[in-house]
Design an enzyme around this catalytic site. Structure first.
Site, PDB file in Angstrom:
ATOM      1  N   GLU A 132      77.088  72.148  39.605  1.00  0.00           N
ATOM      2  CA  GLU A 132      76.538  73.513  39.723  1.00  0.00           C
ATOM      3  C   GLU A 132      75.284  73.391  40.572  1.00  0.00           C
ATOM      4  OE1 GLU A 132      77.969  76.136  38.636  1.00  0.00           O
ATOM      5  OE2 GLU A 132      79.484  75.217  37.357  1.00  0.00           O
TER       6      GLU A 132
ATOM      7  N   GLU B  88      67.591  77.365  50.641  1.00  0.00           N
ATOM      8  CA  GLU B  88      67.182  77.817  49.312  1.00  0.00           C
ATOM      9  C   GLU B  88      65.675  77.595  49.136  1.00  0.00           C
ATOM     10  OE1 GLU B  88      68.344  75.528  45.838  1.00  0.00           O
ATOM     11  OE2 GLU B  88      68.884  77.379  44.802  1.00  0.00           O
TER      12      GLU B  88
ATOM     13  N   LYS C 167      70.451  63.712  30.370  1.00  0.00           N
ATOM     14  CA  LYS C 167      69.088  63.621  30.883  1.00  0.00           C
ATOM     15  C   LYS C 167      68.593  65.004  31.294  1.00  0.00           C
ATOM     16  CE  LYS C 167      67.214  62.609  34.873  1.00  0.00           C
ATOM     17  NZ  LYS C 167      65.983  63.403  34.759  1.00  0.00           N
TER      18      LYS C 167
ATOM     19  N   CYS D  30      68.921  80.096  39.668  1.00  0.00           N
ATOM     20  CA  CYS D  30      69.908  79.891  40.740  1.00  0.00           C
ATOM     21  C   CYS D  30      70.612  81.199  41.092  1.00  0.00           C
ATOM     22  CB  CYS D  30      70.911  78.845  40.308  1.00  0.00           C
ATOM     23  SG  CYS D  30      71.641  79.232  38.708  1.00  0.00           S
TER      24      CYS D  30
HETATM   25  P1  NAD Z   1      67.292  68.372  41.214  1.00  0.00           P
HETATM   26  O1  NAD Z   1      68.595  68.194  41.904  1.00  0.00           O
HETATM   27  O2  NAD Z   1      66.091  67.827  41.853  1.00  0.00           O
HETATM   28  O3  NAD Z   1      67.324  67.710  39.751  1.00  0.00           O
HETATM   29  C1  NAD Z   1      68.281  68.092  38.774  1.00  0.00           C
HETATM   30  C2  NAD Z   1      68.449  66.946  37.796  1.00  0.00           C
HETATM   31  O4  NAD Z   1      69.042  65.846  38.476  1.00  0.00           O
HETATM   32  C3  NAD Z   1      67.141  66.428  37.206  1.00  0.00           C
HETATM   33  O5  NAD Z   1      67.347  66.072  35.861  1.00  0.00           O
HETATM   34  C4  NAD Z   1      66.869  65.200  38.050  1.00  0.00           C
HETATM   35  O6  NAD Z   1      66.077  64.249  37.393  1.00  0.00           O
HETATM   36  C5  NAD Z   1      68.271  64.669  38.268  1.00  0.00           C
HETATM   37  N1  NAD Z   1      68.454  63.807  39.442  1.00  0.00           N
HETATM   38  C6  NAD Z   1      67.743  63.791  40.586  1.00  0.00           C
HETATM   39  N2  NAD Z   1      68.224  62.848  41.414  1.00  0.00           N
HETATM   40  C7  NAD Z   1      69.275  62.276  40.789  1.00  0.00           C
HETATM   41  C8  NAD Z   1      70.196  61.244  41.138  1.00  0.00           C
HETATM   42  N3  NAD Z   1      70.137  60.617  42.311  1.00  0.00           N
HETATM   43  N4  NAD Z   1      71.157  60.914  40.249  1.00  0.00           N
HETATM   44  C9  NAD Z   1      71.251  61.556  39.071  1.00  0.00           C
HETATM   45  N5  NAD Z   1      70.402  62.522  38.675  1.00  0.00           N
HETATM   46  C10 NAD Z   1      69.428  62.891  39.531  1.00  0.00           C
HETATM   47  O7  NAD Z   1      67.179  69.919  40.935  1.00  0.00           O
HETATM   48  P2  NAD Z   1      65.943  70.685  40.303  1.00  0.00           P
HETATM   49  O8  NAD Z   1      64.874  70.755  41.334  1.00  0.00           O
HETATM   50  O9  NAD Z   1      65.660  70.128  38.969  1.00  0.00           O
HETATM   51  O10 NAD Z   1      66.579  72.137  40.072  1.00  0.00           O
HETATM   52  C11 NAD Z   1      66.588  73.152  41.017  1.00  0.00           C
HETATM   53  C12 NAD Z   1      67.950  73.261  41.671  1.00  0.00           C
HETATM   54  O11 NAD Z   1      68.945  73.480  40.677  1.00  0.00           O
HETATM   55  C13 NAD Z   1      68.045  74.444  42.602  1.00  0.00           C
HETATM   56  O12 NAD Z   1      68.706  74.035  43.773  1.00  0.00           O
HETATM   57  C14 NAD Z   1      68.897  75.439  41.834  1.00  0.00           C
HETATM   58  O13 NAD Z   1      69.617  76.351  42.624  1.00  0.00           O
HETATM   59  C15 NAD Z   1      69.807  74.525  41.105  1.00  0.00           C
HETATM   60  N6  NAD Z   1      70.394  75.202  39.957  1.00  0.00           N
HETATM   61  C16 NAD Z   1      71.730  75.542  40.008  1.00  0.00           C
HETATM   62  C17 NAD Z   1      72.314  76.214  38.943  1.00  0.00           C
HETATM   63  C18 NAD Z   1      73.763  76.584  38.961  1.00  0.00           C
HETATM   64  O14 NAD Z   1      74.285  76.932  37.910  1.00  0.00           O
HETATM   65  N7  NAD Z   1      74.444  76.559  40.095  1.00  0.00           N
HETATM   66  C19 NAD Z   1      71.541  76.523  37.823  1.00  0.00           C
HETATM   67  C20 NAD Z   1      70.188  76.169  37.814  1.00  0.00           C
HETATM   68  C21 NAD Z   1      69.633  75.502  38.887  1.00  0.00           C
END
Ligand code: NAD
Length: 484
Positions: free
Chosen positions: A251, A387, A176, A285
Site C-alpha cells: 500500500e 507526493e 515493525k 495517503c
Molecule cells: P516509509 O516508506 O519511509 O516507511 C514505512 C515503513 O517502512 C516504516 O516502518 C519504515 O521504517 C519501514 N522501512 C523503511 N525502509 C525499509 C526497508 N528498506 N525495508 C523494510 N522496511 C522499511 O514511509 P513513511 O514515510 O513512514 O510513510 C509515508 C508514506 O506512506 C507516504 O508515501 C504515504 O502515501 C504512504 N501511505 C500509504 C498508505 C496506503 O494505504 N496506500 C497509507 C498510509 C501511508
C-alpha cells in the site's frame, strides 16, 4: 498501563531491549524535543522474533476459532478501555491533534481488531462440484510467519489493520511500526500481554527501516510481507521479496485528484474538500492534493476555499481548538517547504500559507506549517506529479468531463479520487474511467471495512480490507475428492 521513556521490543511475549542495547531518539513534533527512546533493533532481534513466531505457529494456527476470537476481542476492549492513554501517545508521537487521535485513530484501531475477530467466525471457502465425478473444496490455511510493516501517518490504525487479519487467520507475526511513531505499538504489546495472547504469536520489533525492517523482509522464514509506506520503499521491498517468491501486499503513495464539477452541492463540497486537503496536515495517503475545479465555479471556489483555509488554526495538538497540529518530523517539515519553494520556481502562485507557522514558548521548536494553496501550475510539473504528503494542495481549472478524467489520470499514482457532482450518470461515467483503487462520490474517507482498499499503478499491489485481507493472509489449497 502507561507509556515509558524507554520503549522495548515485544518478543516471545516479553518486553525486552534490542540486542544492540542502543536506542534511537524519539521526538515530540509539537515541541521538537526528544521525549522517549526506541530500541535500535537489527537482524539479531528479528531472528529471535521469527524463531518465537515459528514456535508459536503450530498451536495458534489450529486454535479453536472461538478462542482466537475471544483473545482478539479482549485486545480491542483493552485498547478501548485505555483510549485516552493511546490517543495521547499517538498525538505526542505524530503531532496530530488529540481530537483526531481520540475520534479516528484509536477508535479505528480497536474496530480493526473487532472487525477481523468477528470475520474469523464467518469466514468460509468455496467448493466446486463436478457432477458425478468429484468435488473440490478450497482449504484456506494460514501462511506461517508473516511480516507487517507500517508508516507513521496513522500509526496504530494502520498497524492494527494488518495485524488483526493476520492473527485472525492464524498466522504468527513479526511486525515493525515506524521509528517515528512507535509508542502506540509499544502500548499494544502491553495490551496483548494483558489479553492473554500466547507468547510469540505477535512480535513487535522497533527500529529503523533500513535495519530492522530490511531484516524482516530478507528473512527466509517470513513468508509474506504486508507493507504500507512510500512508493520507493515499496520498490526496495519488492526487489528483495520477489526473487524469494514471498507473498506481497504493498500500500504505497498517492497524488489524489478531487474533481469538482459546476453542478456539485457547493457548500457540502467545500466542507469536505477542506477536510480532504488538510486532515492530519495532509499526511493521509487518501488526502486529495490536486484539486481540479470546473471553470465556471473556479473563481468562486478559489475565493471561498482560500478564505476558509486562512481561518484554520494551526497549533498545539493538545489544544482542542487546533485544526492542524505539527507535521511528523523536522525532515518532513523541510521536505514540504522544499516542495513549496519548487512550486514557486515552477511558476506557481501561493494563494495562502507557504511558510512555517511561528510558535511561542515550549512550541517554538515544533514542526508547524501553514496550510498552503497553490494555483497556476500545469499538471505535468513536479509539484503536481510528486507526493508531498503535507498541508499543500494545488488548484487547477478544467472545462470538460473528458479533460477532468485525463488530468486526474495523468500521474504515476492511482490510490484514491473524489468526485463532486449531483449528476448521478456523470458520477458513474467518471468513476469507471478513473485509474484509482478508490473513488468517493460526494464524500471523502467514508470507510466500510468490508470494501477492498488499495491502489493502482505506483500506489501499490494488492488490496487490504474485508475478504481481501483474509485471503491475503491465507494460502488457498484445492482438495479434490473423487466420487461415483
Ligand atoms: P516509509 O516508506 O519511509 O516507511 C514505512 C515503513 O517502512 C516504516 O516502518 C519504515 O521504517 C519501514 N522501512 C523503511 N525502509 C525499509 C526497508 N528498506 N525495508 C523494510 N522496511 C522499511 O514511509 P513513511 O514515510 O513512514 O510513510 C509515508 C508514506 O506512506 C507516504 O508515501 C504515504 O502515501 C504512504 N501511505 C500509504 C498508505 C496506503 O494505504 N496506500 C497509507 C498510509 C501511508
Amino acid at each position: 498501563m502507561k507509556t515509558e521513556q524507554y520503549i522495548k521490543n515485544y518478543i516471545n511475549g516479553t518486553l525486552q531491549p534490542a540486542e544492540s542495547t542502543e536506542f534511537i531518539e524519539n521526538y515530540d513534533p509539537s515541541t521538537g524535543q526528544v521525549y522517549s527512546y526506541i530500541p535500535d533493533s537489527d537482524s539479531r532481534d528479528v531472528d529471535k522474533a521469527v524463531e518465537a513466531a515459528q514456535k508459536a505457529f503450530p498451536a495458534w494456527s489450529v486454535m479453536h476459532p472461538q478462542k482466537r476470537f475471544r483473545i482478539l476481542m479482549r485486545i480491542a476492549d483493552i485498547i478501548e478501555q485505555h483510549l485516552d492513554l493511546f490517543a495521547e501517545a499517538e498525538s505526542r508521537d505524530s503531532g496530530k491533534p488529540l481530537s483526531l487521535s481520540s475520534t479516528v485513530d484509536i477508535p479505528r484501531s480497536h474496530d480493526n481488531f473487532r472487525f477481523f475477530a468477528t470475520s474469523l467466525l464467518h469466514y468460509s471457502s468455496e467448493s466446486h462440484n463436478m457432477p458425478g465425478q468429484a468435488i473440490n473444496y478450497t482449504l484456506r490455511q494460514p501462511i506461517g510467519v508473516v511480516g507487517c510493516i507500517s508508516p507513521w501517518n496513522l500509526p496504530l490504525y494502520l498497524f492494527s489493520w494488518k495485524i488483526a487479519p493476520a492473527l485472525a487467520t492464524g498466522n504468527c507475526i513479526v511486525a515493525k511500526p515506524s521509528e517515528l511513531t512507535p509508542m502506540t505499538a509499544f502500548l499494544l504489546s502491553k495490551a496483548c500481554q494483558e489479553a492473554g495472547l500466547p507468547p510469540g504469536v505477535l512480535n513487535i520489533v522497533h527500529g529503523l527501516g533500513s535495519k530492522a525492517g530490511q531484516a524482516i523482509v530478507e528473512h527466509n522464514d517470513v513468508k509474506a510481507i504486508s507493507f504500507t509506506g512510500g512508493t520507493n520503499t515499496g520498490r526496495k521491498i519488492a526487489a528483495v521479496a520477489a526473487p524469494n517468491f514471498k507473498k506481497l501486499s504493498l500500500e504505497l503513495g498517492g497524488k489524489n485528484p478531487n474533481i469538482i464539477f459546476e453542478d456539485c452541492d457547493f457548500d457540502e463540497m467545500m466542507i469536505h474538500t477542506l477536510r480532504s486537503s488538510f486532515s492530519n496536515n495532509g499526511q493521509i495517503c487518501l488526502c486529495g492534493s490536486r484539486i481540479l475545479v470546473q471553470r465556471g465555479i473556479y473563481d468562486k471556489f478559489k475565493d471561498e476555499f482560500v478564505k476558509r483555509v486562512q481561518f484554520m488554526k494551526v497549533g498545539n495538538p493538545f489544544n482542542s481548538v487546533s485544526d492542524l497540529g505539527a507535521v511528523v518530523s523536522k525532515e518532513h517539515k523541510e521536505k514540504v517547504l522544499a516542495y513549496i519553494a519548487l512550486a514557486e520556481m515552477e511558476g506557481g502562485k501561493i494563494l495562502c500559507g507557504g511558510k512555517p507557522m511561528e510558535m511561542k514558548g515550549e512550541f517554538a521548536n515544533g514542526y508547524y506549517l501553514k496550510p498552503t494553496v497553490i494555483e497556476g501550475l500545469p499538471n505535468q510539473c513536479r509539484t503536481n506529479q510528486e507526493e508531498i504528503f503535507g498541508p499543500v494542495v494545488t488548484i487547477q481549472a478544467f472545462d470538460t468531463e473528458e479533460e477532468a478524467i485525463a488530468l486526474a489520470n495523468d500521474v504515476e499514482y492511482g490510490l484514491a479520487a473524489t468526485v463532486w457532482t449531483t449528476d448521478i450518470n456523470k458520477s458513474q461515467r467518471v468513476a469507471q474511467q478513473l485509474d484509482t483503487g478508490i473513488v468517493w462520490i460526494n464524500c471523502w474517507m467514508v470507510r466500510d471495512l468490508r470494501t477492498p482498499f488499495g491502489g493502482m499503478k505506483n500506489s501499490g499491489v494488492g488490496r487490504e480490507g474485508g475478504l481481501e485481507a483474509m485471503r491475503f493472509f491465507t494460502e488457498p489449497k484445492n482438495v479434490c475428492i473423487k466420487y461415483s
